[in-house]
Design an enzyme around this catalytic site. Sequence first.
Site, short mmCIF file in Angstrom:
data_model
loop_
_atom_site.label_atom_id
_atom_site.label_comp_id
_atom_site.label_asym_id
_atom_site.label_seq_id
_atom_site.Cartn_x
_atom_site.Cartn_y
_atom_site.Cartn_z
N GLY A 38 0.87 -1.20 0.00
CA GLY A 38 0.00 0.00 0.00
C GLY A 38 0.89 1.23 0.00
N LEU A 43 -1.20 7.26 4.07
CA LEU A 43 -0.26 7.12 5.19
C LEU A 43 1.18 7.02 4.69
CD1 LEU A 43 -0.02 6.55 8.33
CD2 LEU A 43 0.14 4.15 7.67
N LYS A 214 5.72 9.19 19.65
CA LYS A 214 5.88 10.61 19.97
C LYS A 214 6.92 10.70 21.08
CE LYS A 214 1.43 12.25 18.46
NZ LYS A 214 1.53 13.41 17.62
N HIS A 273 -4.62 5.71 21.31
CA HIS A 273 -3.58 6.68 21.64
C HIS A 273 -3.63 7.10 23.11
CE1 HIS A 273 -3.23 6.66 17.43
NE2 HIS A 273 -4.03 7.67 17.12
N ARG A 371 -5.41 22.98 18.53
CA ARG A 371 -4.81 21.65 18.39
C ARG A 371 -3.74 21.52 19.46
NH1 ARG A 371 -1.30 19.29 13.30
NH2 ARG A 371 -1.20 17.16 14.08
N TRP A 615 -27.01 -7.87 55.58
CA TRP A 615 -27.31 -9.30 55.38
C TRP A 615 -27.79 -9.50 53.95
CZ3 TRP A 615 -26.63 -12.52 59.62
CH2 TRP A 615 -26.45 -11.87 60.86
C1 BG6 Z 1 -5.13 9.28 14.21
C2 BG6 Z 1 -6.61 9.49 14.17
O1 BG6 Z 1 -4.84 7.99 14.63
O2 BG6 Z 1 -4.56 10.21 15.12
C3 BG6 Z 1 -6.93 10.91 13.76
O3 BG6 Z 1 -7.19 8.58 13.25
C4 BG6 Z 1 -6.22 11.88 14.66
O4 BG6 Z 1 -8.32 11.14 13.78
C5 BG6 Z 1 -4.75 11.55 14.76
O5 BG6 Z 1 -6.38 13.16 14.11
C6 BG6 Z 1 -4.05 12.42 15.80
O6 BG6 Z 1 -2.67 12.25 15.67
P1 BG6 Z 1 -1.67 13.47 15.91
O7 BG6 Z 1 -0.34 12.84 15.75
O8 BG6 Z 1 -1.98 14.50 14.87
O9 BG6 Z 1 -1.95 13.96 17.28
#
Ligand code: BG6
Length: 822
Positions: A38, A43, A214, A273, A371, A615
Amino acid sequence: MWRVTWLLLLATTVWQRGHTTEDENAQSPRHVSVVIVGSTGDLARKYLWQGFFRLYSSQVGKGYTFSFYGGGLSPSEKGTPLLFEILKELKCPPELAAERCALVKEQFLRLSQYIQLKTVEDYEKLSQQIEQQLKQEDMVEAGRLFYLSVPAFAYADVSSKINSTCRPPAEAWFRVVLEKPFGHDFESAQLLAAQLAGFLKEEEMYRIDHYLGKEVVAQILSFRKKNSNFLEPIWNRHHIERIEIVLKETLVCKGRIQFYDQYGVIRDVLQNHLTEVLTLLMMKIPANLSNSEEVLKNKLNVFSFLAPLGRNSVVVGQYQKYTEEVQEELNKTKDYFSRTPTFAGVGIFTDSPQYDGIPIFMTSGKMLDERVGYARILFKNDIFCVQDYSHVSCKPKQIVFHLGHGALDYPAILVSKNLFKPSLVSSVWREVTEHKDISVLGLPLSDYYIQTPVAPKEAYYVLINKVLHGRKDSFISADNLLASWAFWTPLLDSLVQAFPRPYPGGAANGDLLNFQLRGRELAYVNEAVVNVIQQGQDENFQVMQGKFRGAEMVSAWAKELVERLASDLQSIAEEVIQDEGQFHLVLSGGSSPIALFLQLALHHYTFPWHQTHVWLADERCVPTTDAGSNFRTIYEQLLQHVRIPYFNIHPMPVQLNQRLCVEEDGGALLYEKEINQHVNASSFHYVLLGVGQDGHTASLFQDSKLDETGERLVTLTESPVKPHQRMSLTFTAINKARRVGVLVMGKRKHELVTQLSRIKGESAKYPITKAKTIQKLQKVSDSPQSESQTCQPTTAGRGTSWKMKTLRRTWLPLELILRRGR
Ligand code: BG6
């Protein structure tokens, strides 16, 4: 041949620069064949090739040579240019100078090729090609690494093909990397695990969770170990106030709804995660951090002490645009909406002596305000500041494992200065001393000791590197995977009918998604009106009046009823204790009283447990460890949460002489003696009964010889359903009690209650009608306030005063009902 020449040239260059050790120089390099199945997918395009390129640049000349095969379903003419496009775009790793990077990249490109991988024959050809190359170039094979960057449904098929065609000879290793999703719930994960186990050995499988790559996550254990002299005394329930594990995202799910809508945020992020982060924080630190077996074993152990999650452990939400995205990408009509949550907050607890009582908040969501990912350990601050509140010792004491993004924008471990100065986790980390003018979780950066990696690395690179070196501790074992699914699946099941709270997204969410703990239950703080999802017309509710053996019946919605019953019980207990010093309470098993137990445990902190004896009305003839044991339910839902002395608890002795409920062992007699010993005139103060569908109560069934027990207080009985053998109080014991309450919950019992209310006197068909009531209690109000999310009408009886009203409706989510003031 050009390949060998290039390799030797490159290797020589590196050796000359003195980058390798003598040991490595002494051996001839060993060859690794990398196959990405793939290889032109999303990915692979975004992360994998970049990761392998960096791996190659870091390993070349250090004992390994490589070849890279990018596999795909398309024929070579189509796949080759696609792959070339991806490889052309590869970026230089930060540690490589531009000139050297160009050289390495060119070499990497030469070593990489596209190959069609569709049929078994294709895989056979691949294997032949690998072998031919090894032979031609006289290389020793180190191993073969297959990265399955394909949808999970293709795992079994691809693994079977690889297994039958591409295994190397015994001296070389064989490693197959897989990426989530590993199933959808416990059952499907188990099925997938079993399928894969048919083709691959556990030690050959590397299940990736990129969070384990990470850098901050990868260093949690090392941080805990290196700083154990500071942390060990405070890493427990006496010092930790709460733990937060958070991944906030601003993205939407557009473009991946096909996948996302089947999974939702809990399966996508929390089950994997964030759970990985949780286990690293809670597990026992292994004596040897590089011992994969020990790391995985200690991780697995964490699941054994996590308290089960239920519907009330979670709040869920969905950003408003999600519906539109679903309709578009799944080709649905405008009236279609999905219940998949894009936001979830979960309250997790453990029953470990080390962490018991610490709330662990885990949360993640799409379309939030920023984020950021982090895990925060907030410690209790026992300092009382009389003056100078801005002094560092008066501020929050916390450790933040900052995974990335957010205002800080780099991975780091932050320790508030009022805790301790930590050691660096590794020699490739540095202390940060120059501070931006920002705050992280309530503290300015200058109030933290901060450490960060010198040269941050991509998670995929870190993990691929570990696969190369066979470090399994950073991957998910089958046992860990199944344990995680076993933990999350009941919660996911409980959410099937739940409506997520809609949220607008971004800053506009305001405080809409804030949630809080109430006892051990989680709820949104804010119950303001948002878009109400209408679900058909509400049914009219019915009110029925009836009597039970001449006594009135009381009914109300589950919450109201249980609250009332609990507070009545407390008043009765207090009254009895004032007069007699002790309160003897008989409890039943089954699911009906669970809400009452939790109400008592979580809301009646002043209940006089010290003077209360508990009891059992009946017990199944199973060990107390069995999930069907009544004592186990009462223990788990009530007794373990309250301060009741051990000697006030009286389980039924169903297990004697290592066997269950054998007449000659005299268990029933033993319990009877115990009652006589403690309970004045064997007259319990309160017996709380339930009623089964067939009208049985305690374990007194229709066919039990109910009248033959004479003056006996306890007897062995037979149930028509499994487990058949039971021990039960007799009607003699029940009818001697000062008060008898019968709690009936659940929609299915609605008809039964109607029938019971019509029976005059006793009925052989319904054993419950043999329970006599003695004393009058006051009635409760009938106001139809709702609370139950379980669509269940509820009825209850107390003493001689029973009144019943049964309510039926189709429910909207709880918060919607409350907002509408019902
Ligand atoms: C992925 C999820 O495994 O992890 C996503 O499918 C998510 O939905 C992502 O956004 C988050 O990863 P990171 O590394 O951007 O925090």
